[in-house]
Design a protein around this motif. Structure first.
Motif, mmCIF file in Angstrom:
data_model
loop_
_atom_site.group_PDB
_atom_site.id
_atom_site.type_symbol
_atom_site.label_atom_id
_atom_site.label_comp_id
_atom_site.label_asym_id
_atom_site.label_seq_id
_atom_site.Cartn_x
_atom_site.Cartn_y
_atom_site.Cartn_z
ATOM 1 N N TYR A 43 -63.980 -100.765 2.960
ATOM 2 C CA TYR A 43 -64.981 -101.138 3.961
ATOM 3 C C TYR A 43 -66.347 -100.601 3.562
ATOM 4 O O TYR A 43 -66.558 -99.388 3.528
ATOM 5 N N GLY A 55 -61.053 -108.999 11.168
ATOM 6 C CA GLY A 55 -60.547 -110.353 10.953
ATOM 7 C C GLY A 55 -59.589 -110.407 9.778
ATOM 8 O O GLY A 55 -58.523 -111.022 9.849
ATOM 9 N N VAL A 88 -64.659 -105.619 2.167
ATOM 10 C CA VAL A 88 -65.547 -106.200 3.173
ATOM 11 C C VAL A 88 -66.875 -105.462 3.080
ATOM 12 O O VAL A 88 -66.931 -104.236 3.232
ATOM 13 N N THR A 142 -62.026 -115.377 1.633
ATOM 14 C CA THR A 142 -62.991 -114.487 0.978
ATOM 15 C C THR A 142 -64.140 -115.320 0.424
ATOM 16 O O THR A 142 -64.031 -116.541 0.297
ATOM 17 N N THR A 143 -65.237 -114.619 0.097
ATOM 18 C CA THR A 143 -66.439 -115.330 -0.353
ATOM 19 C C THR A 143 -66.876 -114.940 -1.756
ATOM 20 O O THR A 143 -67.915 -115.395 -2.235
ATOM 21 N N THR A 165 -71.025 -107.477 12.818
ATOM 22 C CA THR A 165 -70.484 -108.548 11.984
ATOM 23 C C THR A 165 -69.530 -107.995 10.940
ATOM 24 O O THR A 165 -68.460 -108.566 10.685
ATOM 25 N N LEU A 166 -69.906 -106.863 10.330
ATOM 26 C CA LEU A 166 -69.062 -106.255 9.304
ATOM 27 C C LEU A 166 -67.729 -105.812 9.896
ATOM 28 O O LEU A 166 -66.666 -106.020 9.302
ATOM 29 N N THR A 201 -71.275 -110.065 3.994
ATOM 30 C CA THR A 201 -72.038 -110.292 5.216
ATOM 31 C C THR A 201 -73.522 -110.249 4.882
ATOM 32 O O THR A 201 -73.975 -109.398 4.112
ATOM 33 N N LYS A 244 -65.325 -110.199 1.095
ATOM 34 C CA LYS A 244 -65.945 -110.978 2.164
ATOM 35 C C LYS A 244 -67.307 -110.351 2.414
ATOM 36 O O LYS A 244 -67.396 -109.189 2.801
ATOM 37 N N THR A 263 -66.325 -107.016 12.606
ATOM 38 C CA THR A 263 -65.589 -108.235 12.947
ATOM 39 C C THR A 263 -64.916 -108.818 11.712
ATOM 40 O O THR A 263 -63.750 -109.252 11.761
ATOM 41 N N ASP A 264 -65.645 -108.822 10.589
ATOM 42 C CA ASP A 264 -65.078 -109.336 9.341
ATOM 43 C C ASP A 264 -63.887 -108.483 8.882
ATOM 44 O O ASP A 264 -62.852 -109.012 8.462
#
Length: 375
Positions: free
Chosen positions: A125, A317, A139, A330-331, A310-311, A346, A344, A313-314
């Motif tokens: 994280y 999630g 994340v 994932t991005t 947002t982080l 943000t 992922k 939540t990601d």
């Protein structure tokens, strides 16, 4: 007599069976109760001594209050040994997912490898855990974009040429510090090379001023000179040392790349007391309350707002999808020195005095009552 004895024996056997059954049921209830005490998601954050992580703790609590999954948040207090103890404690409570921000990206390897051996999914994280294949997901905010945004702000607010540029970085133990600095350097380097900026406090950066793409070793040499270790006191001491050593042509109107809000405030306080410094532009990140007040008061120029909501939540999630037996979206990916970790990302937002109300108050991230002089 024999008949009565048989009857008594039958009653005793029946009583014994009843007692055993009751004990078994009691143990079953105890196990059920114990299961209720088990934790689904364990969260380990690096320290309570930095406002950023206390902020994240609260955002996690807000995000989890209606969750069907149980969680526990522990702090490592700047110690990799304590971090490992925290992970072991959570493993003993049966966690299925570990969300962890490492104190030291490399040192955290042993802790997450212990988790992987227990079949736990590991989510790094906000800071990447390096040199291990025991990380499943990362994340994060786009750290290169954070550094690039800070650098671009300095460029946009530079007047003339040979503007003294003071460089500062985070901790060398934090992979993000390298990414932040790398992102900033790529944007700043052309403006150093063309004479817009004049490097003021790093001989290693001076040697590399014509090099656009820095290797890890080259980044390490510069960061070794200008690291703050994310410590405001260390940042203050370094700034004092640099200003004491600086010649007159390295003062006046200056630009300062400060890695985060805590160090930015300390560095700004030092530069504001030097009479030879006429003005300065100083960067930051994290949108800490104290720095938002500094921005309102004109003491800090900007911050890179990373919306922790947002982080969080990601991160949750990804954790919930894992718990539900799904494959998280994932991005991108990051090379941690051992594997490509699925990521992922943000987005981030630049905040200064002009848009602080819109980005932080109108979005309900903070309350207007928490600040003075907000227009």
């Amino acid at each position: 007599m024999i008949k009565n004895l048989k009857r008594l024996t039958f009653i005793l056997v029946l009583l014994f069976v009843t007692i055993v059954a009751t004990a078994c049921n009691s143990n079953g209830d105890g196990d059920s109760k114990s299961n209720k005490n088990k934790i689904d998601v364990g969260i380990v954050l690096p320290t309570k001594d930095e406002p950023r992580w206390v902020q994240d703790e609260q955002r996690f609590k807000d995000a989890l209050k209606d969750s069907k999954y149980s969680t526990e948040i522990l702090f490592s207090q700047g110690s990799s040994a304590k971090e490992k103890e925290n992970v072991e404690s959570l493993l003993n409570k049966g966690i299925k997912v570990l969300i962890i921000t490492p104190q030291d990206g490399a040192a955290a390897g042993a802790a997450v490898e212990a988790a992987k051996k227990e079949g736990v999914t590991v989510i790094a994280y906000d800071r990447l855990i390096t040199n291990t294949d025991a990380v499943d997901y990362y994340v994060t905010f786009d750290s290169l974009a954070v550094g690039a945004a800070q650098a671009q702000y300095l460029i946009d607010n530079a007047n003339g040429s040979n503007v003294p540029l003071y460089l500062y970085a985070g901790a060398a133990s934090d992979n993000n510090a390298f990414l932040f600095f790398e992102g900033a350097w790529k944007v700043l380097q052309p403006k150093i090379a063309d004479g817009t900026f004049k490097l003021a406090n790093s001989s290693e950066a001076e040697k590399l001023k014509d090099t656009a793409e820095l290797s890890r070793d080259q980044l390490s040499k510069i960061i070794g000179q200008v690291t703050t270790n994310w410590d405001p006191n260390e940042a203050k001491n370094k700034a004092q040392t640099h200003l004491t050593a600086a010649k007159a042509n390295l003062k006046g109107n200056v630009a300062i790349l400060a890695p985060n809000d805590g160090t930015a405030r300390s560095i700004a306080d030092v530069f504001s007391t030097d009479k030879a410094v006429k003005s300065f532009v100083v960067t930051g990140q994290d949108a800490e309350k104290a720095s938002i007040q500094y921005i309102i008061d004109g003491k800090q120029s900007m911050t890179v707002f990373k919306d922790v909501r947002t982080l969080v939540t990601d991160a949750m999630g990804v954790a919930v999808e894992v718990l539900d037996g799904k494959t998280p979206d994932t991005t991108g990916s990051y090379d941690n020195g051992s594997v490509e970790v699925k990521a992922k990302q943000t987005d981030v937002i630049v905040v200064n005095k002009d848009n602080v109300k819109k980005e932080l108050i109108d979005s309900a991230y903070y309350e207007a009552s928490e600040f003075n002089g907000l227009e």
